[in-house]
Design a protein around this motif. Structure first.
Motif, mmCIF file in Angstrom:
data_model
loop_
_atom_site.group_PDB
_atom_site.id
_atom_site.type_symbol
_atom_site.label_atom_id
_atom_site.label_comp_id
_atom_site.label_asym_id
_atom_site.label_seq_id
_atom_site.Cartn_x
_atom_site.Cartn_y
_atom_site.Cartn_z
ATOM 1 N N LEU A 13 0.772 -1.151 0.203
ATOM 2 C CA LEU A 13 -0.154 0.041 -0.040
ATOM 3 C C LEU A 13 0.988 1.165 -0.044
ATOM 4 N N THR A 14 1.817 1.296 0.650
ATOM 5 C CA THR A 14 2.705 2.238 0.569
ATOM 6 C C THR A 14 3.446 2.455 -0.670
ATOM 7 N N SER A 15 3.852 1.487 -1.413
ATOM 8 C CA SER A 15 4.392 1.566 -2.821
ATOM 9 C C SER A 15 3.554 2.065 -3.673
ATOM 10 N N MET A 16 1.998 1.647 -3.541
ATOM 11 C CA MET A 16 1.173 2.487 -4.166
ATOM 12 C C MET A 16 0.782 3.755 -4.042
ATOM 13 N N LEU A 17 0.903 4.102 -2.899
ATOM 14 C CA LEU A 17 0.791 5.583 -2.328
ATOM 15 C C LEU A 17 1.900 6.403 -2.924
ATOM 16 N N LEU A 55 7.641 2.230 -11.491
ATOM 17 C CA LEU A 55 8.345 2.034 -10.155
ATOM 18 C C LEU A 55 7.457 1.230 -9.420
ATOM 19 N N TRP A 56 6.172 1.481 -9.554
ATOM 20 C CA TRP A 56 5.133 0.487 -8.920
ATOM 21 C C TRP A 56 5.270 -1.057 -9.276
ATOM 22 N N LEU A 57 5.345 -1.276 -10.548
ATOM 23 C CA LEU A 57 5.597 -2.640 -11.145
ATOM 24 C C LEU A 57 7.063 -3.252 -10.466
ATOM 25 N N ILE A 58 8.038 -2.404 -10.485
ATOM 26 C CA ILE A 58 9.263 -3.010 -9.701
ATOM 27 C C ILE A 58 9.010 -3.181 -8.271
ATOM 28 N N CYS A 59 8.410 -2.350 -7.682
ATOM 29 C CA CYS A 59 8.180 -2.520 -6.265
ATOM 30 C C CYS A 59 7.255 -3.792 -5.999
ATOM 31 N N VAL A 60 6.244 -3.829 -6.714
ATOM 32 C CA VAL A 60 5.427 -5.348 -6.616
ATOM 33 C C VAL A 60 6.147 -6.404 -7.023
ATOM 34 N N TYR A 61 6.989 -6.264 -7.813
ATOM 35 C CA TYR A 61 8.021 -7.719 -8.238
ATOM 36 C C TYR A 61 8.929 -7.968 -7.000
ATOM 37 N N GLY A 62 9.509 -6.896 -6.457
ATOM 38 C CA GLY A 62 10.389 -7.017 -5.267
ATOM 39 C C GLY A 62 9.800 -7.514 -3.993
ATOM 40 N N LEU A 63 8.628 -6.855 -3.870
ATOM 41 C CA LEU A 63 7.934 -7.355 -2.619
ATOM 42 C C LEU A 63 7.101 -8.443 -2.748
ATOM 43 N N ARG A 64 6.869 -8.936 -3.691
ATOM 44 C CA ARG A 64 6.198 -10.424 -3.763
ATOM 45 C C ARG A 64 7.266 -11.257 -3.635
ATOM 46 N N ARG A 65 8.440 -11.140 -4.454
ATOM 47 C CA ARG A 65 9.703 -12.080 -4.050
ATOM 48 C C ARG A 65 9.870 -12.139 -2.574
ATOM 49 N N MET A 66 9.983 -10.887 -1.865
ATOM 50 C CA MET A 66 10.400 -10.900 -0.614
ATOM 51 C C MET A 66 9.380 -11.561 0.326
#
Length: 104
Positions: free
Chosen positions: A31-35, A56-67
């Motif tokens: 939610l923070t990355s979306m914001l 930027l948001w797609l990169i965050c989604v990829y990294g956060l899903r892997r994490m």
């Protein structure tokens, strides 16, 4: 064995201990990355800012899903580890002499 000697088993519902995730990542971080991405898009209101915000948001989604696949609570564990860093002994061997006079 009699009936009274058996242990009572209760079911644990999955919803009670399942981590809170949004789109496969930790809820707060997603939610923070979306914001942040939305803030970039809305603040500039042009095509280039929209593309940068979406990428930027797609990169965050990829990294956060892997994490989250490694550990669904990784950010909470990391923050707790930073908070307890003062309690950790600085040396891994008990016979090593500490340079400070602090008793661990």
């Amino acid at each position: 064995m009699s009936q009274s000697q058996h242990l009572r088993q209760t079911k644990t519902r999955r919803a009670l201990h399942r981590p809170q995730m949004v789109w496969g990542g930790e809820r707060e971080l997603m939610l923070t990355s979306m914001l942040v991405a939305g803030g970039i898009i809305v603040s500039a209101l042009n095509f280039l800012a929209s593309v940068i915000g979406i990428i930027l948001w797609l990169i965050c989604v990829y990294g956060l899903r892997r994490m989250a696949k490694v550990d669904p609570n990784m950010s909470k564990v990391y923050l707790r580890q930073l908070r307890y860093a003062d309690y950790y002994a600085p040396f891994s061997r008990p016979w090593r002499v500490a340079k400070s006079s602090r008793i661990y």
